[in-house]
Design a protein around this motif. Structure first.
Motif, PDB file in Angstrom:
ATOM      1  N   LYS A  14       0.772  -1.043   0.091  1.00 25.23           N
ATOM      2  CA  LYS A  14      -0.010  -0.109   0.139  1.00 25.23           C
ATOM      3  C   LYS A  14       0.771   1.052  -0.088  1.00 25.23           C
ATOM      4  CE  LYS A  14      -3.885  -1.829   2.054  1.00 25.23           C
ATOM      5  NZ  LYS A  14      -5.249  -1.817   3.157  1.00 25.23           N
ATOM      6  N   ILE A  15       0.334   2.516  -0.662  1.00 27.70           N
ATOM      7  CA  ILE A  15       1.156   3.648  -0.581  1.00 27.70           C
ATOM      8  C   ILE A  15       0.092   4.515   0.086  1.00 27.70           C
ATOM      9  CG2 ILE A  15       2.092   5.393  -2.131  1.00 27.70           C
ATOM     10  CD1 ILE A  15       3.502   2.756  -2.471  1.00 27.70           C
ATOM     11  N   ILE A  16       0.791   5.331   1.233  1.00 27.92           N
ATOM     12  CA  ILE A  16       0.427   6.152   2.022  1.00 27.92           C
ATOM     13  C   ILE A  16       0.662   7.500   1.771  1.00 27.92           C
ATOM     14  CG2 ILE A  16      -0.295   6.582   4.660  1.00 27.92           C
ATOM     15  CD1 ILE A  16       0.475   3.731   5.046  1.00 27.92           C
ATOM     16  N   LYS A  17      -0.107   8.446   1.602  1.00 30.31           N
ATOM     17  CA  LYS A  17       0.214   9.750   1.321  1.00 30.31           C
ATOM     18  C   LYS A  17       0.255  10.383   2.812  1.00 30.31           C
ATOM     19  CE  LYS A  17       0.574   9.867  -3.225  1.00 30.31           C
ATOM     20  NZ  LYS A  17       1.779  10.187  -3.863  1.00 30.31           N
ATOM     21  N   ILE A  18       1.174  11.214   2.911  1.00 21.61           N
ATOM     22  CA  ILE A  18       1.228  12.086   4.314  1.00 21.61           C
ATOM     23  C   ILE A  18       1.508  13.627   4.070  1.00 21.61           C
ATOM     24  CG2 ILE A  18       2.504  11.834   6.333  1.00 21.61           C
ATOM     25  CD1 ILE A  18       3.266   8.653   5.539  1.00 21.61           C
ATOM     26  N   ASN A  19       1.322  14.397   4.831  1.00 17.30           N
ATOM     27  CA  ASN A  19       1.639  15.856   5.039  1.00 17.30           C
ATOM     28  C   ASN A  19       2.342  16.017   6.277  1.00 17.30           C
ATOM     29  OD1 ASN A  19       1.135  16.981   2.773  1.00 17.30           O
ATOM     30  ND2 ASN A  19      -0.646  17.831   3.487  1.00 17.30           N
ATOM     31  N   GLY A  20       3.273  17.056   6.058  1.00 11.59           N
ATOM     32  CA  GLY A  20       3.888  17.652   7.294  1.00 11.59           C
ATOM     33  C   GLY A  20       5.400  17.263   7.574  1.00 11.59           C
TER      34      GLY A  20
ATOM     35  N   HIS B 263      14.478  13.496  10.303  1.00 14.99           N
ATOM     36  CA  HIS B 263      13.706  13.002  11.547  1.00 14.99           C
ATOM     37  C   HIS B 263      12.133  12.725  11.416  1.00 14.99           C
ATOM     38  CE1 HIS B 263      17.391  13.657  13.693  1.00 14.99           C
ATOM     39  NE2 HIS B 263      17.422  15.033  13.768  1.00 14.99           N
ATOM     40  N   CYS B 264      11.757  13.356  10.656  1.00 12.14           N
ATOM     41  CA  CYS B 264      10.124  13.086  10.259  1.00 12.14           C
ATOM     42  C   CYS B 264       9.896  11.896   9.571  1.00 12.14           C
ATOM     43  CB  CYS B 264       9.707  14.117   9.247  1.00 12.14           C
ATOM     44  SG  CYS B 264       9.696  15.718   9.988  1.00 12.14           S
ATOM     45  N   VAL B 265      10.952  11.408   8.626  1.00 17.40           N
ATOM     46  CA  VAL B 265      10.807  10.324   7.887  1.00 17.40           C
ATOM     47  C   VAL B 265      11.088   9.004   9.034  1.00 17.40           C
ATOM     48  CG1 VAL B 265      12.163   8.618   6.347  1.00 17.40           C
ATOM     49  CG2 VAL B 265      11.695  10.943   5.830  1.00 17.40           C
ATOM     50  N   GLY B 266      12.125   9.308   9.939  1.00 16.87           N
ATOM     51  CA  GLY B 266      12.356   8.345  10.977  1.00 16.87           C
ATOM     52  C   GLY B 266      10.967   8.009  11.950  1.00 16.87           C
ATOM     53  N   HIS B 267      10.364   9.282  12.180  1.00 16.53           N
ATOM     54  CA  HIS B 267       9.265   8.898  13.101  1.00 16.53           C
ATOM     55  C   HIS B 267       7.903   8.257  12.514  1.00 16.53           C
ATOM     56  CE1 HIS B 267      10.629  12.849  15.446  1.00 16.53           C
ATOM     57  NE2 HIS B 267      10.849  11.665  16.020  1.00 16.53           N
ATOM     58  N   VAL B 268       7.822   8.613  11.060  1.00 19.06           N
ATOM     59  CA  VAL B 268       6.806   8.152  10.419  1.00 19.06           C
ATOM     60  C   VAL B 268       7.084   6.461  10.047  1.00 19.06           C
ATOM     61  CG1 VAL B 268       5.582   7.895   8.360  1.00 19.06           C
ATOM     62  CG2 VAL B 268       6.011  10.048   9.415  1.00 19.06           C
TER      63      VAL B 268
ATOM     64  N   SER C 243       5.160  10.295   1.130  1.00 18.17           N
ATOM     65  CA  SER C 243       4.345   8.943   0.871  1.00 18.17           C
ATOM     66  C   SER C 243       5.289   8.066   1.707  1.00 18.17           C
ATOM     67  CB  SER C 243       4.116   8.751  -0.310  1.00 18.17           C
ATOM     68  OG  SER C 243       5.305   8.558  -1.105  1.00 18.17           O
ATOM     69  N   ALA C 244       4.503   6.985   1.824  1.00 16.85           N
ATOM     70  CA  ALA C 244       5.337   5.660   2.661  1.00 16.85           C
ATOM     71  C   ALA C 244       4.869   4.481   1.658  1.00 16.85           C
ATOM     72  CB  ALA C 244       4.960   5.532   3.937  1.00 16.85           C
ATOM     73  N   SER C 245       5.571   3.557   1.305  1.00 16.78           N
ATOM     74  CA  SER C 245       5.375   2.485   0.741  1.00 16.78           C
ATOM     75  C   SER C 245       5.205   1.462   1.815  1.00 16.78           C
ATOM     76  CB  SER C 245       6.146   2.007  -0.619  1.00 16.78           C
ATOM     77  OG  SER C 245       6.098   0.824  -0.930  1.00 16.78           O
ATOM     78  N   VAL C 246       4.266   0.689   2.016  1.00 16.58           N
ATOM     79  CA  VAL C 246       4.140  -0.453   3.049  1.00 16.58           C
ATOM     80  C   VAL C 246       3.817  -1.603   2.506  1.00 16.58           C
ATOM     81  CG1 VAL C 246       2.940  -0.763   5.288  1.00 16.58           C
ATOM     82  CG2 VAL C 246       3.246   1.530   4.576  1.00 16.58           C
TER      83      VAL C 246
ATOM     84  N   VAL D  13       8.799  -0.846   5.462  1.00 16.07           N
ATOM     85  CA  VAL D  13       8.308   0.427   5.239  1.00 16.07           C
ATOM     86  C   VAL D  13       9.379   1.303   4.579  1.00 16.07           C
ATOM     87  CG1 VAL D  13       7.649   2.735   6.303  1.00 16.07           C
ATOM     88  CG2 VAL D  13       6.678   0.474   7.429  1.00 16.07           C
ATOM     89  N   ASP D  14       8.998   1.887   3.533  1.00 25.42           N
ATOM     90  CA  ASP D  14       9.848   2.792   2.825  1.00 25.42           C
ATOM     91  C   ASP D  14       9.370   4.296   2.687  1.00 25.42           C
ATOM     92  OD1 ASP D  14      11.942   3.700   1.329  1.00 25.42           O
ATOM     93  OD2 ASP D  14      11.254   3.078  -0.539  1.00 25.42           O
ATOM     94  N   VAL D  15       9.751   4.987   3.604  1.00 24.50           N
ATOM     95  CA  VAL D  15       9.191   6.632   3.571  1.00 24.50           C
ATOM     96  C   VAL D  15      10.170   7.547   2.458  1.00 24.50           C
ATOM     97  CG1 VAL D  15       8.854   8.478   4.970  1.00 24.50           C
ATOM     98  CG2 VAL D  15       8.342   6.382   5.852  1.00 24.50           C
ATOM     99  N   ASN D  16       9.228   8.208   1.700  1.00 19.95           N
ATOM    100  CA  ASN D  16       9.924   8.990   0.748  1.00 19.95           C
ATOM    101  C   ASN D  16       9.414  10.452   0.994  1.00 19.95           C
ATOM    102  OD1 ASN D  16      10.109  10.480  -1.793  1.00 19.95           O
ATOM    103  ND2 ASN D  16      10.399   8.532  -2.803  1.00 19.95           N
ATOM    104  N   LEU D  17      10.515  11.166   1.474  1.00 17.79           N
ATOM    105  CA  LEU D  17      10.243  12.603   2.062  1.00 17.79           C
ATOM    106  C   LEU D  17       9.947  13.492   0.647  1.00 17.79           C
ATOM    107  CD1 LEU D  17      10.477  14.829   4.137  1.00 17.79           C
ATOM    108  CD2 LEU D  17      13.043  14.949   3.542  1.00 17.79           C
TER     109      LEU D  17
END
Length: 69
Positions: free
Chosen positions: A3-9, A14-19, A40-43, A32-36
């Motif tokens: 799944k691809i999750i769209k995220i704001n903020g 550090h934000c990438v690490g928290h998510v 988005s995050a690929s899960v 999990v692969d978070v793309n700043l």
């Protein structure tokens, strides 16, 4: 299942690490692969996870959940 999750903020590493940590803590998440840049995050999932679990984890981490594809 992926799944691809769209995220704001997210604004920095550090934000990438928290998510990433918040999403990895969800039962059923394999990786999990978070793309700043794309905000988005690929899960990768071991089994089905309700989208509401992603929303809850992201918002508890302090970011805005947009959608899941």
């Amino acid at each position: 299942m992926k799944k691809i999750i769209k995220i704001n903020g997210m604004s920095c590493g550090h934000c990438v690490g928290h998510v990433e940590t918040a999403l990895k803590d969800i039962c059923g998440v394999k990786s999990v692969d978070v793309n700043l840049e794309n905000q988005s995050a690929s899960v990768e999932l071991a089994n089905d996870v309700e989208d509401s679990k992603f929303k809850e984890a992201i918002e508890e981490a302090g970011y805005e959940y947009i959608s899941v594809e």
